[in-house]
Design a protein around this motif. Structure first.
Motif, PDB file in Angstrom:
ATOM      1  N   SER A  86     -11.053  31.621  -3.692  1.00 44.26           N
ATOM      2  CA  SER A  86     -10.168  32.733  -4.069  1.00 44.26           C
ATOM      3  C   SER A  86     -10.780  33.559  -5.192  1.00 44.26           C
ATOM      4  CB  SER A  86      -8.752  32.260  -4.396  1.00 44.26           C
ATOM      5  OG  SER A  86      -8.742  31.199  -5.285  1.00 44.26           O
ATOM      6  N   TYR A 189      -2.855  26.481  -7.922  1.00 45.22           N
ATOM      7  CA  TYR A 189      -2.347  25.113  -8.110  1.00 45.22           C
ATOM      8  C   TYR A 189      -0.943  24.942  -7.532  1.00 45.22           C
ATOM      9  CZ  TYR A 189      -6.294  25.191 -11.230  1.00 45.22           C
ATOM     10  OH  TYR A 189      -7.559  25.329 -11.724  1.00 45.22           O
ATOM     11  N   THR A 216      -5.944  28.521  -2.503  1.00 47.25           N
ATOM     12  CA  THR A 216      -7.291  27.985  -2.313  1.00 47.25           C
ATOM     13  C   THR A 216      -7.251  26.582  -1.729  1.00 47.25           C
ATOM     14  OG1 THR A 216      -9.363  27.443  -3.429  1.00 47.25           O
ATOM     15  CG2 THR A 216      -7.350  27.128  -4.712  1.00 47.25           C
ATOM     16  N   SER A 218      -9.591  24.631  -2.700  1.00 47.63           N
ATOM     17  CA  SER A 218     -10.471  23.926  -3.650  1.00 47.63           C
ATOM     18  C   SER A 218      -9.773  22.825  -4.427  1.00 47.63           C
ATOM     19  CB  SER A 218     -11.050  24.920  -4.659  1.00 47.63           C
ATOM     20  OG  SER A 218     -11.886  25.849  -4.019  1.00 47.63           O
ATOM     21  N   LYS A 219      -8.490  22.995  -4.727  1.00 52.47           N
ATOM     22  CA  LYS A 219      -7.854  22.094  -5.684  1.00 52.47           C
ATOM     23  C   LYS A 219      -7.051  21.025  -4.950  1.00 52.47           C
ATOM     24  CE  LYS A 219      -9.663  24.794  -8.816  1.00 52.47           C
ATOM     25  NZ  LYS A 219      -9.209  26.115  -9.138  1.00 52.47           N
TER      26      LYS A 219
HETATM   27  C1  LIG Z   1      -9.791  27.207  -9.395  1.00 52.08           C
HETATM   28  C2  LIG Z   1      -9.078  28.520  -9.475  1.00 52.08           C
HETATM   29  C3  LIG Z   1      -9.231  29.513  -8.506  1.00 52.08           C
HETATM   30  C4  LIG Z   1     -10.038  29.429  -7.293  1.00 52.08           C
HETATM   31  O1  LIG Z   1     -11.070  28.810  -7.064  1.00 52.08           O
HETATM   32  P1  LIG Z   1     -11.889  28.918  -5.711  1.00 52.08           P
HETATM   33  O2  LIG Z   1     -12.608  27.634  -5.727  1.00 52.08           O
HETATM   34  O3  LIG Z   1     -12.774  30.119  -5.868  1.00 52.08           O
HETATM   35  O4  LIG Z   1     -10.933  29.091  -4.585  1.00 52.08           O
HETATM   36  C5  LIG Z   1      -8.513  30.684  -8.611  1.00 52.08           C
HETATM   37  N1  LIG Z   1      -7.670  30.868  -9.621  1.00 52.08           N
HETATM   38  C6  LIG Z   1      -7.495  29.963 -10.568  1.00 52.08           C
HETATM   39  C7  LIG Z   1      -6.524  30.221 -11.648  1.00 52.08           C
HETATM   40  C8  LIG Z   1      -8.186  28.752 -10.537  1.00 52.08           C
HETATM   41  O5  LIG Z   1      -8.016  27.870 -11.503  1.00 52.08           O
END
Ligand SMILES: *Cc1c(COP(=O)(O)O)cnc(C)c1O
Length: 359
Positions: A86, A189, A216, A218-219
């Motif tokens: 993202s 999140y 995302t 990712s988390k």
């Molecule tokens: C981790 C994070 C993202 C996105 O991370 P991607 O790995 O690029 O998808 C976006 N916004 C916030 C606030 C985050 O902490």
């Protein structure tokens, strides 16, 4: 020599590169990047391993992933955009809306990537201080919107401090921002949020012509290494975003992993619930020790270590825990392996007397 150098934009020449959370030694816990401590599920690994046509480009539009997300959010596939993280979409949104002379407003302190995203687009950041409790002061954010504002970023729960924006606060905010200004709701999140008062981007889709929701894999889904994020929003905004995107940058492996993760969502969300429980126990224990920890609704907690931030980060590192330091404000600690919790709490206890007085 200096005469022979190429011209770098002056605003870029002074822009620091994105700083990653410190890598941990083999025997340390890396709680500095809000990563998911669980390894990928077996079915997700197999789905990625089945993608071996490395000689071919991936599907540029990630249609299968978009179609599945569209089904879940009850929108069309054109109202979904998938990108390599993202963070990539934040860049695309900034480029699509904002250039020299334009302003992008966001609360601060917030996600480290925002200032760079705005500068790279050539626009100007307007940072609005958080409330003392670490939450966004959305009335002040709305008040900072001028005729030069093109985009506002709202991060909930806020990285790195932890609090959410409530649904009521966000409604009031949307009512006061002109619909010609893009509002980005960064919900990286969202899956960890347990507060029922929190705004939920999914419930707002279709209500506003100027709202894009960012999520995302990712988390919560544990795919940080494969780079897949997505946006839900009006098609005309996402068409502009797609025009700004670097083509073909979501790999077939990333697309397969995202789809396989959505298929196994129940199992993944059990892990997310476990992490949220661990977060709540850690916050309660830290508050018992005397730490004024803000509400934590992501997979991380914030310790307001003030001017003692660097020393506190060193103490955690000496104990085998790598944290993210934001001097002179505080440190962010990700909710990671269960095995790290005892050391985390012991270290925090050893620091609390010195550091709460240093704030
Ligand atoms: C981790 C994070 C993202 C996105 O991370 P991607 O790995 O690029 O998808 C976006 N916004 C916030 C606030 C985050 O902490």
């Amino acid at each position: 020599m200096s005469d022979e150098r190429v011209h770098i934009r002056p605003d870029i020449a002074v822009l620091p590169a994105y700083k990653q959370g410190r890598q941990a030694a083999a025997d340390a816990f890396k709680l500095s990047s809000n990563e998911n401590p669980f390894p990928p599920l077996p079915g997700v690994v197999q789905a990625v391993q089945a993608q071996t046509a490395f000689n071919r480009y991936p599907d540029a539009t990630a249609l299968a992933v978009r179609a599945e997300l569209a089904r879940r959010f009850d929108v069309t596939a054109d109202e979904v955009h998938v990108a390599p993280g993202s963070v990539a979409i934040l860049h695309e949104l900034a480029k699509a809306t904002s250039g020299p002379g334009d302003e992008v407003v966001y609360a601060w302190r917030s996600f480290e990537a925002y200032p760079g995203v705005v500068t790279v687009a050539g626009a100007t950041s307007v940072q609005v201080p958080n409330r003392p409790d670490g939450g966004h002061d959305l009335d002040a954010v709305a008040a900072a919107v001028t005729e030069r504002t093109r985009m506002v970023i709202v991060c909930t729960p806020n990285n790195p401090t932890g609090p959410i924006v409530t649904a009521d606060e966000f409604d009031r905010f949307m009512a006061s921002v002109p619909s010609t200004v893009l509002v980005v709701l960064d919900e990286a999140y969202a899956e960890f949020v347990t507060d029922p008062a929190a705004v939920r981007g999914g419930a707002l889709i279709g209500r506003f012509p100027n709202l894009v929701v960012l999520r995302t894999f990712s988390k919560a889904y544990g795919l940080a290494g494969l780079r897949v994020g997505y946006a839900i929003g009006p098609q005309y905004v996402l068409d502009a975003v797609r025009a700004c995107a670097i083509p073909l940058s979501v790999t077939a492996q990333g697309q397969a992993a995202a789809l396989a993760s959505l298929e196994r969502e129940d199992e993944l969300l059990e892990r997310v619930a476990e992490l949220a429980d661990s977060r709540d126990r850690i916050v309660a224990a830290l508050r018992d020790q005397g730490w004024p920890v803000p509400d934590a609704q992501g997979n991380f907690v914030w310790l307001p270590t003030g001017t003692g931030t660097a020393a506190a980060a060193e103490a955690f590192e000496a104990a085998g825990i790598i944290v993210r330091a934001f001097p002179p404000e505080g440190i962010r600690i990700s909710i990671g392996e269960h095995e790290a919790v005892e050391t985390l709490l012991e270290t925090a206890r050893s620091l609390v007397g010195d550091l709460t007085s240093a704030r």
